[in-house]
Write a protein that holds these residues in place. Structure first.
Motif, short mmCIF file in Angstrom:
data_model
loop_
_atom_site.label_atom_id
_atom_site.label_comp_id
_atom_site.label_asym_id
_atom_site.label_seq_id
_atom_site.Cartn_x
_atom_site.Cartn_y
_atom_site.Cartn_z
N LEU A 147 22.14 10.38 8.80
CA LEU A 147 22.58 11.01 7.48
C LEU A 147 23.94 11.84 7.71
N HIS A 148 24.64 11.97 9.22
CA HIS A 148 26.32 12.22 9.19
C HIS A 148 27.20 11.32 8.31
N ASN A 149 27.10 10.04 8.54
CA ASN A 149 27.53 9.28 7.98
C ASN A 149 27.45 9.24 6.20
N MET A 150 25.81 9.17 6.18
CA MET A 150 25.81 9.37 4.23
C MET A 150 26.72 10.54 4.54
N GLY A 151 27.03 11.66 4.85
CA GLY A 151 27.72 12.83 4.07
C GLY A 151 28.83 12.17 4.24
N LYS A 152 29.49 11.78 5.05
CA LYS A 152 31.29 11.35 4.19
C LYS A 152 31.21 9.93 3.42
N ALA A 200 21.85 16.80 9.33
CA ALA A 200 21.73 15.85 10.03
C ALA A 200 22.39 16.50 11.60
N LEU A 201 23.05 18.11 11.16
CA LEU A 201 23.28 19.17 11.82
C LEU A 201 21.97 19.21 12.82
N VAL A 221 18.38 8.84 13.17
CA VAL A 221 18.59 9.45 12.46
C VAL A 221 19.92 10.12 11.65
N GLY A 222 19.71 11.48 12.34
CA GLY A 222 20.49 12.75 12.36
C GLY A 222 22.60 11.70 12.50
N ASN A 223 22.70 11.06 13.28
CA ASN A 223 23.78 10.50 13.21
C ASN A 223 23.96 9.74 11.48
#
Length: 882
Positions: free
Chosen positions: A449-454, A472-473, A445-447
């Protein structure tokens, strides 16, 4: 569509077979230099393995093989918690803090290790003493019972974090460093197999030792053929009067003859080189070893030609070997056509074996799609990902976790294609599946969210991007710890957002934080550190600090070439960064030299029709535009446009970008109708795709305003400037350098229209904002000083105008050197004021200084050069008449 894509892949992967031209065929078969290096090292490695096996059989008789057959009792029963979930592990085998609970930080783990080390050393020395004592009772053995103990310092933190990242990042519960069992470690070397067996028995039966893991490499040798026994043992440690904890340590048992042979053959060097390829289950180690032997059957020279490897793929290979070779060609060697051929053949084999509907068919679609993405072939990749999704949905349903992985990969492709809404829908579906299959704070899930941030960053939604990065962090830190490389990656992406927002110092601080974490997690020479240096260089470049930018680009380049070789696309990207610095410095020939180096690498690695090639053509064209080499610039932009249309179709954002660059070249030539025509083509694409108020439209509307300004259509120009300004205000806020730049250009338009008071007001606001945001020594400030000087000159305030030109000149010389074309243009302005003041000799001298620089930087055919020559001619005539 799927059938067409597969037929296209068949055509691509069979071109070399159908070509009877020996010269052309030799070109097709040519391998990358990195692949040739791999094959050379592979040959050396196999020789090492063969020598080690032969020496072992020579040294050890039948009785010595008892070590291989010794049944070590593993008291833990294995540390895996579940056969169904390979990432779940027993929490009782997490390393503990001195409080007896799982360590939450690396500091806690090392504090416990320091306390455990003397207990461990005393225990090991006690076991060795028992063996020596029993050996002394045997008069016949003599020196054969020689034993050496090597108790080493604690494992370094850098190496520990690298191992945690490489081997344990996906393990739950985390953090990853909780599975580091070799911080406290040592080894014992025996000259007798009998003593080694006795040591094993003593460890197994010791009341204070709990064997957590055991690896008997006399039974299953390492990939280099080395044999030893590796035990990870848990021991109790008293940390206080009424408190204790357990710590897991490592002990290695070696035979002296084999240890010496391993050093002679430098076997560890080969182990490190091939470690990533052999990562994973030891069950497949021998199979992978056989693959490498097969690759080297043609001999090093023949294999390095590429022909043998392609012939190998045409042989009757089994499913597992094809998959392993496909991964080797794709991941390790980046030989994409050969990887594609392997997976295409694998697909046919699986269809024949399992039928049309099977999860392994979907996996083959995913693997081929990944290769096509790396080749820049996005549309075919999407078709394959969709075929995989359809099959997984039919086999397992829409909520199966396997769907999430393919959805996320497809979302990344759609993001790169600027299909941002579609990409977001897939990310949201991925998130829904992951939360349902695992839990809301799972690492996956964190990964996501990280990609959604991009994706939010690409949409220009910076607040949402930072929110997703922060969430994500939080999850990633909880899962793998504070000092994991993924944490460094999130910080790096947060820094990118801050850069776009022109929060330069905050961005640089975030990059430094990323580098600190990544260097401890991966080592100071890891590629991710090089990427961070590159990004920091771009920040310094935007700040106008070109020396600092150059220094960091060079640091990035040094690390990249060390880790990736000279012919990698990431190396080419840093060449491009250096080219941009030289362009800003006015060293256009050097800029083109670095761009050409980048282009050569990209063409070799990516092919001549890749999106990255089109981007480099645009960058080179902008340098040529600065030099007024318009025909050459236009030729490159036409090539760029053709590639982008072929890859993305006629209505993509990057096609619009190419039209904008073409418009900019026409504008500098004063071909204003042609410039406007291309800007309108760009606007039409972007407006249809994003709507009229999207941030991506601001630049093209701004450029259209500049054309109207040159045409003297000031009312139309101001209307478009205001529209562009409002778009940027909505996207970026009131305080941003882009806002200041638009205000600057609006001021110049008002000046050209003769509205000097309004022009001065607008330029003053621009100057105030630039100094506030960028500092009073930024190159952009010099441009506004220049524009204000022109207004003051037109108002007849010649002394004030001259002072403002001098301030501009000082800044330009500081940042761009004495011989930059922009310095020449400011000298031209100063000469003009001196002429108005009646200082004709001083004016003439200043014009000549300007001309000298322009001839050197732009050449005699440049418009600015001719303008100064004309002014000099008029002035010389005027002086003669006087």
């Amino acid at each position: 569509r799927l059938k067409i894509i597969l037929e296209s892949i068949d055509e691509m992967t069979s071109q070399s077979e159908d070509n009877d031209d020996d010269d052309n065929d030799a070109t097709t078969m040519e391998l990358r230099q990195e692949t040739k290096d791999f094959l050379h090292t592979l040959s050396q490695y196999l020789n090492c393995r063969q020598t080690m096996d032969a020496k072992y059989n020579e040294l050890f008789d039948e009785s010595s093989h008892e070590i291989a057959n010794f049944p070590v009792q593993v008291h833990s029963g294995g540390i895996e918690a579940s056969k169904e979930d390979p990432f779940q592990f027993k929490p009782e085998y997490l390393q503990q803090s001195i409080q007896g609970i799982p360590a939450q930080t690396l500091d806690e783990l090392y504090e416990a290790a320091a306390m455990a080390q003397p207990v461990y050393e005393e225990l090991i020395q006690g076991i060795v003493h028992q063996i020596r004592s029993s050996a002394d009772d045997d008069d016949d053995e003599g020196d054969e019972h020689d034993i050496d103990v090597d108790l080493v310092p604690l494992k370094t933190r850098d190496r520990a974090l690298e191992k945690a990242k490489d081997d344990y990042a996906q393990r739950l519960p985390g953090p990853a460093f909780s599975f580091l069992y070799d911080i406290v470690r040592g080894s014992i070397e025996f000259s007798s197999a009998k003593d080694l067996l006795q040591c094993l028995e003593l460890i197994e039966n010791h009341p204070l030792i709990h064997i957590v893991k055991a690896k008997n490499r006399f039974k299953n040798p390492s990939l280099t053929g080395y044999r030893d026994v590796n035990l990870q043992i848990q021991i109790p440690i008293q940390s206080g009067e009424n408190s204790s904890f357990k710590h897991i340590c490592e002990i290695q048992l070696h035979h002296k003859e084999l240890k010496l042979l391993g050093k002679e053959l430098d076997s560890h060097k080969h182990y490190e080189y091939f470690r990533s390829y052999f990562a994973g289950s030891t069950n497949t180690l021998e199979e992978r070893l056989e693959d490498l032997k097969v690759i080297c059957q043609g001999g090093e020279e023949e294999s390095s030609s590429g022909a043998f490897l392609q012939e190998l793929l045409e042989k009757d290979l089994d499913e597992e070997r094809l998959e392993r070779l496909g991964k080797l060609f794709h991941v390790q060697l980046s030989e994409l056509p050969m990887a594609l051929r392997a997976y295409r053949k694998l697909l046919d084999l699986r269809v024949e074996k399992y039928g049309q509907q099977h999860e392994k068919i979907a996996k083959a679609y995913d693997d081929m799609a990944g290769i096509l993405v790396d080749q820049g072939k996005m549309d075919p990749a999407v078709v394959l990902y969709q075929a995989s999704l359809d099959m997984k949905w039919q086999l397992h349903g829409s909520e199966d976790p396997s769907m999430a992985e393919t959805l996320q990969r497809m979302a990344m492709v759609l993001r790169d294609q600027d299909k941002l809404d579609e990409s977001m829908m897939l990310y949201e579906k991925t998130l829904e599946i992951q939360k349902q299959a695992f839990h809301k704070d799972h690492l996956s899930v964190g990964n996501t969210l990280h990609n959604m941030g991009k994706l939010f960053k690409k949409q220009g939604k910076f607040v949402e991007a930072m929110e997703h990065y922060e969430n994500a962090l939080r999850i990633i830190r909880a899962s793998v710890g504070e000092e994991h490389s993924t944490v460094g990656s999130v910080f790096r992406n947060m820094a990118l957002v801050l850069h776009v927002q022109c929060k330069y110092e905050e961005s640089l601080a975030m990059y430094r934080r990323s580098i600190d974490i990544s260097s401890r997690a991966l080592g100071e020479d890891h590629v991710s550190i090089a990427k961070a240096y590159h990004c920091m260089a771009e920040v310094f470049q935007d700040q106008g600090k070109l020396e600092e930018a150059t220094e960091l680009f060079n640091k990035s380049l040094e690390l990249k070439t060390k880790r990736l070789g000279d012919e990698h696309k990431s190396v080419a990207n840093t060449y491009t960064g250096l080219a941009c610095v030289f362009q800003k410095q006015g060293s256009y020939d050097k800029s083109m030299e670095w761009h050409t180096k980048a282009l050569d690498i990209k063409e070799k690695v990516l092919g001549k029709k890749h999106s990255s090639i089109a981007k480099t053509y645009c960058s080179m064209a902008m340098v040529l535009r600065e030099q007024d080499r318009f025909d050459e610039a236009m030729e490159l932009l036409d090539k760029s446009l053709s590639i982008r249309k072929e890859i993305y179709g006629p209505n993509h954002r990057l096609v619009a970008e190419s039209y904008q660059f073409i418009g900019m070249v026409y504008k500098k030539q004063d071909k204003l109708d042609e410039a406007m025509e291309n800007y309108k083509l760009a606007l039409k694409i972007l407006e249809r795709k994003f709507g009229r108020k999207h941030g991506s439209l601001s630049r093209v509307i701004h450029n259209m305003a500049l054309v109207h300004q040159k045409q003297g259509a000031f009312e139309e120009a101001m209307s478009l400037f205001e529209e562009s300004l409002q778009i940027d205000l909505d996207a970026l806020g009131k305080e941003h350098p882009v806002i200041a730049k638009t205000m600057h250009n609006m001021g110049e338009a008002l000046q050209a229209e003769g509205k000097l008071e309004e022009a001065m007001d607008m330029l003053s606001k621009s100057l105030e904002m630039k100094i506030h945001l960028l500092g009073d020594d930024h190159p952009s400030v010099a441009n506004t000083f220049n524009a204000i000087a022109i207004v003051l000159q037109k108002e007849g305030k010649l002394d004030e105008s001259l002072a403002m030109f001098e301030k501009s000149l000082e800044l330009k010389r500081e940042h761009r050197g004495e011989r930059h074309s922009s310095v020449a243009k400011t000298l031209k302005g100063i000469a003009s004021v001196l002429r108005d003041q009646g200082k004709l000799e001083d004016s003439l001298e200043t014009y000549r200084r300007s001309l000298d620089i322009l001839l050197e930087t732009l050449g005699e055919d440049a418009k600015d050069t001719k303008s100064v020559q004309s002014a000099i001619s008029e002035l010389e005539t005027g002086i003669e008449n006087v």
